[in-house]
Design an enzyme around this catalytic site. Structure first.
Site, PDB file in Angstrom:
ATOM      1  N   SER A  27      -4.705  30.207  86.991  1.00  0.00           N
ATOM      2  CA  SER A  27      -3.517  29.518  86.472  1.00  0.00           C
ATOM      3  C   SER A  27      -3.150  29.986  85.068  1.00  0.00           C
ATOM      4  O   SER A  27      -1.979  30.023  84.705  1.00  0.00           O
ATOM      5  CB  SER A  27      -3.767  28.003  86.462  1.00  0.00           C
ATOM      6  OG  SER A  27      -5.016  27.700  85.869  1.00  0.00           O
ATOM      7  N   ARG A  28      -4.169  30.333  84.284  1.00  0.00           N
ATOM      8  CA  ARG A  28      -3.913  30.678  82.870  1.00  0.00           C
ATOM      9  C   ARG A  28      -4.749  31.896  82.482  1.00  0.00           C
ATOM     10  O   ARG A  28      -5.607  32.344  83.232  1.00  0.00           O
ATOM     11  CB  ARG A  28      -4.300  29.500  81.966  1.00  0.00           C
ATOM     12  CG  ARG A  28      -3.487  28.267  82.168  1.00  0.00           C
ATOM     13  CD  ARG A  28      -3.873  27.149  81.215  1.00  0.00           C
ATOM     14  NE  ARG A  28      -5.123  26.495  81.580  1.00  0.00           N
ATOM     15  CZ  ARG A  28      -6.193  26.418  80.793  1.00  0.00           C
ATOM     16  NH1 ARG A  28      -6.181  26.959  79.589  1.00  0.00           N
ATOM     17  NH2 ARG A  28      -7.290  25.793  81.189  1.00  0.00           N
ATOM     18  N   ASP A  76     -12.421  22.760  92.105  1.00  0.00           N
ATOM     19  CA  ASP A  76     -13.393  22.922  91.024  1.00  0.00           C
ATOM     20  C   ASP A  76     -14.520  23.802  91.572  1.00  0.00           C
ATOM     21  O   ASP A  76     -15.227  23.394  92.505  1.00  0.00           O
ATOM     22  CB  ASP A  76     -13.908  21.526  90.629  1.00  0.00           C
ATOM     23  CG  ASP A  76     -14.916  21.585  89.484  1.00  0.00           C
ATOM     24  OD1 ASP A  76     -15.475  22.664  89.224  1.00  0.00           O
ATOM     25  OD2 ASP A  76     -15.146  20.523  88.875  1.00  0.00           O
ATOM     26  N   VAL A  77     -14.710  24.974  90.983  1.00  0.00           N
ATOM     27  CA  VAL A  77     -15.719  25.894  91.530  1.00  0.00           C
ATOM     28  C   VAL A  77     -17.133  25.321  91.443  1.00  0.00           C
ATOM     29  O   VAL A  77     -18.042  25.800  92.122  1.00  0.00           O
ATOM     30  CB  VAL A  77     -15.680  27.293  90.860  1.00  0.00           C
ATOM     31  CG1 VAL A  77     -14.385  28.020  91.161  1.00  0.00           C
ATOM     32  CG2 VAL A  77     -15.945  27.207  89.368  1.00  0.00           C
ATOM     33  N   TYR A 176     -23.605  29.393  76.656  1.00  0.00           N
ATOM     34  CA  TYR A 176     -22.600  30.316  77.201  1.00  0.00           C
ATOM     35  C   TYR A 176     -23.205  31.710  77.387  1.00  0.00           C
ATOM     36  O   TYR A 176     -23.029  32.341  78.427  1.00  0.00           O
ATOM     37  CB  TYR A 176     -21.398  30.360  76.238  1.00  0.00           C
ATOM     38  CG  TYR A 176     -20.218  31.179  76.723  1.00  0.00           C
ATOM     39  CD1 TYR A 176     -19.318  30.678  77.658  1.00  0.00           C
ATOM     40  CD2 TYR A 176     -19.983  32.466  76.222  1.00  0.00           C
ATOM     41  CE1 TYR A 176     -18.221  31.428  78.084  1.00  0.00           C
ATOM     42  CE2 TYR A 176     -18.889  33.220  76.643  1.00  0.00           C
ATOM     43  CZ  TYR A 176     -18.009  32.698  77.571  1.00  0.00           C
ATOM     44  OH  TYR A 176     -16.932  33.441  77.991  1.00  0.00           O
ATOM     45  N   LYS A 180     -23.689  33.721  81.046  1.00  0.00           N
ATOM     46  CA  LYS A 180     -23.001  35.009  81.252  1.00  0.00           C
ATOM     47  C   LYS A 180     -24.017  36.109  81.557  1.00  0.00           C
ATOM     48  O   LYS A 180     -23.762  37.007  82.357  1.00  0.00           O
ATOM     49  CB  LYS A 180     -22.139  35.360  80.035  1.00  0.00           C
ATOM     50  CG  LYS A 180     -20.870  34.503  79.923  1.00  0.00           C
ATOM     51  CD  LYS A 180     -19.932  34.695  81.114  1.00  0.00           C
ATOM     52  CE  LYS A 180     -18.637  33.911  80.971  1.00  0.00           C
ATOM     53  NZ  LYS A 180     -17.745  34.079  82.134  1.00  0.00           N
TER      54      LYS A 180
END
Ligand code: NAP
Length: 275
Positions: A27-28, A76-77, A176, A180
């Site tokens: 979406s973004r 929602d994943v 984070y 990743k």
């Protein structure tokens, strides 16, 4: 058929053979940039989003304007039932999935020191940025295995959007960085598992990209990239969602058929060790 020829003349693509893609978080930001670049090849894109329906509608309009087509699918994943619905709806609309892009991701709500960061943030990032992509990939890979090879001989392709944080220590968002790094390993695992089945898997590692995610730290990165005498990136500009979109497009167009498990640094040269 005439309409299809018109489309081919206009956009150099063939909707009869156009690829189908499921892009999470389209979406973004980066996901939207990916969807638009894929649309330039005439692809049909399932535009997933979590909560921002307005942004998703805008993304779909841009996809259509770029010469592609698609539909919007909320989900929602991090939620198993949503992942199943994402795949089911994409299959219902397209009949096959040529490309999965695991792009959806979130940053920590608060940047907290490694000694203070809490379990809630860790769990949120783990669920959305790693567990979600892992189990969505599992579902989509099983679907791809049922598909006949396409004109290029592939049953499908999978792209994971990681980050320079996969190997760069930032002690104010360790959660984070860790997820990743996990996503980078996930790329290697699925690449090995699926290589003999006609499914190539790639990691794209973006640098600092101008999106809502980095909006709150704009001044900091303006300084680090542009103003400082020697910027953190040899190419002294912010990345754009389109930069990542173009890399995904190259994969979708099978520019790397003999590569799997490969990592592409799309980061303005951030990864270079410089003296
Ligand atoms: P963004 O502008 O914040 O957009 C995030 C997108 O992910 C939105 O489409 C959002 O949907 C969707 N999303 C968030 N949580 C979701 C969930 N649980 N399920 C499904 N969709 C969800 O972020 P971005 O900067 O484009 O980042 C995209 C990816 O690139 C992330 O994985 C991020 O870690 C990675 N990345 C970004 C940068 C950077 O500098 N921006 C650098 C390296 C890597 P809604 O619109 O509905 O909220």
């Amino acid at each position: 058929m005439e309409a299809c020829l018109e489309i081919r003349r206009g956009f150099d693509c063939d909707l009869m053979t156009s690829k189908t893609a499921l892009v999470t978080g389209a979406s973004r930001g980066i996901g939207r940039g990916i969807a638009i670049e894929l649309a330039r090849t005439g692809a049909r894109v399932a535009i997933n989003y979590a909560g921002n329906a307005e942004a998703a509608a805008e993304a779909l309009s841009l996809v259509k304007a770029a010469g592609g087509d698609g539909f919007i699918v909320q989900g929602d994943v991090a939620v198993a039932a949503d992942r199943e619905r994402l795949v089911a709806e994409t299959m219902e609309k397209f009949g096959r999935i040529d490309l999965l892009v695991n792009n959806a991701g979130v940053a920590p709500k608060v940047r907290a020191d490694l000694l203070d960061c809490g379990e809630e943030s860790f769990d949120r990032l783990f669920e959305i940025n790693l567990k979600g992509p892992f189990f969505l990939t599992q579902l989509v890979a099983k679907q791809m295995l049922k598909q006949a090879p396409d004109a290029e001989g592939f049953r499908g392709r999978i792209v994971n959007i990681t980050s320079i944080s996969a190997y760069t220590a930032s002690i104010n968002r360790g959660d984070y960085c860790m997820v990743k790094a996990g996503l980078a390993m996930m790329t290697k695992l699925f690449a090995d598992r699926l290589a003999n089945d006609g499914i190539n898997v790639y990691e794209i590692r973006p640098g600092v990209i101008a999106t809502d995610m980095t909006g709150g730290v704009k001044e900091k990165y303006d300084k680090l990239i542009i103003t400082d005498e020697r910027g953190i990136t040899p190419i002294r500009r912010w990345g754009k969602p389109e930069d990542i979109g173009r890399a995904v497009r190259a994969i979708a167009e099978d520019r790397f058929p003999f590569s799997t498990g490969a990592c592409f640094d799309v980061d303005g040269g951030f990864h270079l060790h410089r003296l």
